[in-house]
Design a protein around this motif. Structure first.
Motif, PDB file in Angstrom:
ATOM      1  N   MET A   1      27.182  28.622  -4.003  1.00 19.33           N
ATOM      2  CA  MET A   1      26.060  27.703  -4.066  1.00 19.33           C
ATOM      3  C   MET A   1      24.812  28.409  -3.565  1.00 19.33           C
ATOM      4  SD  MET A   1      25.976  23.942  -2.496  1.00 19.33           S
ATOM      5  CE  MET A   1      24.659  22.872  -2.823  1.00 19.33           C
ATOM      6  N   ALA A   2      23.717  28.274  -4.292  1.00 27.75           N
ATOM      7  CA  ALA A   2      22.469  28.945  -3.951  1.00 27.75           C
ATOM      8  C   ALA A   2      21.840  28.297  -2.717  1.00 27.75           C
ATOM      9  CB  ALA A   2      21.499  28.876  -5.115  1.00 27.75           C
ATOM     10  N   LYS A   3      21.275  29.139  -1.882  1.00 29.54           N
ATOM     11  CA  LYS A   3      20.597  28.655  -0.689  1.00 29.54           C
ATOM     12  C   LYS A   3      19.233  28.105  -1.092  1.00 29.54           C
ATOM     13  CE  LYS A   3      19.285  30.137   3.910  1.00 29.54           C
ATOM     14  NZ  LYS A   3      19.258  31.247   4.856  1.00 29.54           N
ATOM     15  N   ARG A   4      18.891  26.929  -0.591  1.00 26.90           N
ATOM     16  CA  ARG A   4      17.610  26.301  -0.927  1.00 26.90           C
ATOM     17  C   ARG A   4      16.503  26.920  -0.083  1.00 26.90           C
ATOM     18  NH1 ARG A   4      18.275  20.975  -3.683  1.00 26.90           N
ATOM     19  NH2 ARG A   4      16.026  20.906  -3.414  1.00 26.90           N
ATOM     20  N   SER A   5      15.397  27.211  -0.729  1.00 28.52           N
ATOM     21  CA  SER A   5      14.237  27.761  -0.039  1.00 28.52           C
ATOM     22  C   SER A   5      13.368  26.629   0.472  1.00 28.52           C
ATOM     23  CB  SER A   5      13.408  28.625  -0.987  1.00 28.52           C
ATOM     24  OG  SER A   5      14.160  29.718  -1.431  1.00 28.52           O
ATOM     25  N   LYS A   6      12.752  26.863   1.617  1.00 30.24           N
ATOM     26  CA  LYS A   6      11.815  25.895   2.167  1.00 30.24           C
ATOM     27  C   LYS A   6      10.420  26.289   1.693  1.00 30.24           C
ATOM     28  CE  LYS A   6       9.985  24.008   6.411  1.00 30.24           C
ATOM     29  NZ  LYS A   6       9.936  24.104   7.873  1.00 30.24           N
ATOM     30  N   ILE A   7       9.697  25.332   1.162  1.00 35.74           N
ATOM     31  CA  ILE A   7       8.348  25.570   0.683  1.00 35.74           C
ATOM     32  C   ILE A   7       7.379  24.911   1.653  1.00 35.74           C
ATOM     33  CG2 ILE A   7       6.692  25.136  -1.174  1.00 35.74           C
ATOM     34  CD1 ILE A   7       9.092  25.142  -3.091  1.00 35.74           C
ATOM     35  N   THR A   8       6.407  25.698   2.107  1.00 39.62           N
ATOM     36  CA  THR A   8       5.390  25.188   3.008  1.00 39.62           C
ATOM     37  C   THR A   8       4.043  25.262   2.316  1.00 39.62           C
ATOM     38  OG1 THR A   8       6.639  26.051   4.897  1.00 39.62           O
ATOM     39  CG2 THR A   8       4.338  25.484   5.285  1.00 39.62           C
ATOM     40  N   SER A   9       3.325  24.172   2.316  1.00 38.48           N
ATOM     41  CA  SER A   9       1.994  24.156   1.707  1.00 38.48           C
ATOM     42  C   SER A   9       1.018  24.911   2.589  1.00 38.48           C
ATOM     43  CB  SER A   9       1.494  22.724   1.530  1.00 38.48           C
ATOM     44  OG  SER A   9       2.296  22.045   0.600  1.00 38.48           O
ATOM     45  N   GLY A  10       0.138  25.671   1.946  1.00 37.22           N
ATOM     46  CA  GLY A  10      -0.879  26.404   2.677  1.00 37.22           C
ATOM     47  C   GLY A  10      -2.078  25.530   2.968  1.00 37.22           C
ATOM     48  N   SER A  11      -2.912  26.005   3.866  1.00 34.50           N
ATOM     49  CA  SER A  11      -4.105  25.262   4.256  1.00 34.50           C
ATOM     50  C   SER A  11      -5.283  25.519   3.318  1.00 34.50           C
ATOM     51  CB  SER A  11      -4.520  25.671   5.674  1.00 34.50           C
ATOM     52  OG  SER A  11      -4.997  27.015   5.679  1.00 34.50           O
ATOM     53  N   GLY A  12      -5.146  26.519   2.451  1.00 33.10           N
ATOM     54  CA  GLY A  12      -6.267  26.931   1.619  1.00 33.10           C
ATOM     55  C   GLY A  12      -6.954  28.158   2.183  1.00 33.10           C
ATOM     56  N   ASN A  13      -6.565  28.547   3.387  1.00 34.50           N
ATOM     57  CA  ASN A  13      -7.100  29.748   4.024  1.00 34.50           C
ATOM     58  C   ASN A  13      -5.918  30.566   4.526  1.00 34.50           C
ATOM     59  OD1 ASN A  13      -8.173  31.722   5.708  1.00 34.50           O
ATOM     60  ND2 ASN A  13      -9.743  30.395   6.563  1.00 34.50           N
ATOM     61  N   ILE A  14      -5.572  31.594   3.779  1.00 34.37           N
ATOM     62  CA  ILE A  14      -4.415  32.429   4.131  1.00 34.37           C
ATOM     63  C   ILE A  14      -4.549  33.052   5.512  1.00 34.37           C
ATOM     64  CG2 ILE A  14      -5.331  34.480   2.974  1.00 34.37           C
ATOM     65  CD1 ILE A  14      -1.630  33.482   3.104  1.00 34.37           C
ATOM     66  N   PHE A  15      -5.785  33.329   5.920  1.00 36.36           N
ATOM     67  CA  PHE A  15      -6.003  33.942   7.224  1.00 36.36           C
ATOM     68  C   PHE A  15      -5.670  32.974   8.355  1.00 36.36           C
ATOM     69  CE2 PHE A  15      -8.800  36.071   4.170  1.00 36.36           C
ATOM     70  CZ  PHE A  15      -8.316  37.361   4.276  1.00 36.36           C
ATOM     71  N   ALA A  16      -5.943  31.698   8.151  1.00 36.09           N
ATOM     72  CA  ALA A  16      -5.548  30.674   9.133  1.00 36.09           C
ATOM     73  C   ALA A  16      -4.035  30.513   9.137  1.00 36.09           C
ATOM     74  CB  ALA A  16      -6.232  29.347   8.819  1.00 36.09           C
ATOM     75  N   ASP A  17      -3.453  30.503   7.937  1.00 38.20           N
ATOM     76  CA  ASP A  17      -1.999  30.342   7.828  1.00 38.20           C
ATOM     77  C   ASP A  17      -1.248  31.475   8.518  1.00 38.20           C
ATOM     78  OD1 ASP A  17      -2.557  28.092   6.335  1.00 38.20           O
ATOM     79  OD2 ASP A  17      -2.151  29.049   4.404  1.00 38.20           O
ATOM     80  N   LEU A  18      -1.838  32.675   8.485  1.00 37.19           N
ATOM     81  CA  LEU A  18      -1.194  33.840   9.097  1.00 37.19           C
ATOM     82  C   LEU A  18      -1.560  34.015  10.567  1.00 37.19           C
ATOM     83  CD1 LEU A  18      -1.523  36.416   6.183  1.00 37.19           C
ATOM     84  CD2 LEU A  18       0.532  35.200   6.923  1.00 37.19           C
ATOM     85  N   GLY A  19      -2.414  33.138  11.095  1.00 39.92           N
ATOM     86  CA  GLY A  19      -2.747  33.168  12.514  1.00 39.92           C
ATOM     87  C   GLY A  19      -3.816  34.175  12.900  1.00 39.92           C
ATOM     88  N   PHE A  20      -4.656  34.578  11.951  1.00 41.62           N
ATOM     89  CA  PHE A  20      -5.735  35.507  12.264  1.00 41.62           C
ATOM     90  C   PHE A  20      -6.739  34.852  13.199  1.00 41.62           C
ATOM     91  CE2 PHE A  20      -4.027  37.900   8.927  1.00 41.62           C
ATOM     92  CZ  PHE A  20      -4.696  39.100   8.759  1.00 41.62           C
ATOM     93  N   GLU A  21      -7.359  35.657  14.049  1.00 39.29           N
ATOM     94  CA  GLU A  21      -8.464  35.195  14.862  1.00 39.29           C
ATOM     95  C   GLU A  21      -9.679  35.096  13.939  1.00 39.29           C
ATOM     96  OE1 GLU A  21     -10.827  36.871  18.711  1.00 39.29           O
ATOM     97  OE2 GLU A  21      -8.658  37.151  18.672  1.00 39.29           O
ATOM     98  N   ASN A  22     -10.485  34.065  14.079  1.00 37.26           N
ATOM     99  CA  ASN A  22     -11.659  33.821  13.227  1.00 37.26           C
ATOM    100  C   ASN A  22     -11.290  33.756  11.740  1.00 37.26           C
ATOM    101  OD1 ASN A  22     -13.400  33.944  15.514  1.00 37.26           O
ATOM    102  ND2 ASN A  22     -13.346  36.172  15.387  1.00 37.26           N
ATOM    103  N   PRO A  23     -10.360  32.889  11.378  1.00 38.76           N
ATOM    104  CA  PRO A  23      -9.899  32.857   9.983  1.00 38.76           C
ATOM    105  C   PRO A  23     -10.987  32.505   8.972  1.00 38.76           C
ATOM    106  CG  PRO A  23      -9.069  30.958  11.179  1.00 38.76           C
ATOM    107  CD  PRO A  23      -9.701  31.864  12.188  1.00 38.76           C
ATOM    108  N   GLN A  24     -11.958  31.642   9.355  1.00 39.56           N
ATOM    109  CA  GLN A  24     -13.009  31.284   8.402  1.00 39.56           C
ATOM    110  C   GLN A  24     -13.879  32.492   8.074  1.00 39.56           C
ATOM    111  OE1 GLN A  24     -12.842  28.703  11.009  1.00 39.56           O
ATOM    112  NE2 GLN A  24     -12.534  26.848   9.847  1.00 39.56           N
TER     113      GLN A  24
END
Length: 113
Positions: free
Chosen positions: A1-24
């Motif tokens: 049986m295939a393992k189900r992947s979890k999908i997480t919606s992004g915020s629209g700013n990949i830098f914020a999603d990745l935890g960068f300082e000063n993402p904007q």
């Protein structure tokens, strides 16, 4: 049986999603670099020609176009856009929220040349 992947919606700013300082700031810089790339392509410039117009060395243009924009301020990137022949207009609008000076991560950035 295939393992189900979890999908997480992004915020629209990949830098914020990745935890960068000063993402904007990173988000705006990335959009400016994409705009610079399009402008260089639209004008059929080599990296050397673009470098000359922008007051850079060719290796710096190469680094910039590959996403190495950490060492460049927003002001400098905007000056590069101007050097390639576009006008820059900055709009400041009153915030719709009651929070003074709040930054909207869901807002869209529109940069055109």
């Amino acid at each position: 049986m295939a393992k189900r992947s979890k999908i997480t919606s992004g915020s629209g700013n990949i830098f914020a999603d990745l935890g960068f300082e000063n993402p904007q700031e990173h988000h705006v810089k990335a959009h400016l670099v994409m705009l610079l790339s399009k402008m260089i392509e639209a004008q059929s410039l080599t990296q050397g020609q673009a470098a000359s117009k922008m007051g850079l060395r060719q290796p710096d243009v190469s680094k910039l176009l590959r996403g190495g924009f950490d060492g460049f301020s927003l002001e400098r990137l905007l000056n590069f856009v101007r050097a390639l022949g576009a006008d820059v207009e900055i709009k400041i609008k009153t915030s719709k929220s009651r929070q003074s000076g709040r930054s909207n991560q869901e807002g869209r950035i529109r940069l055109t040349a």
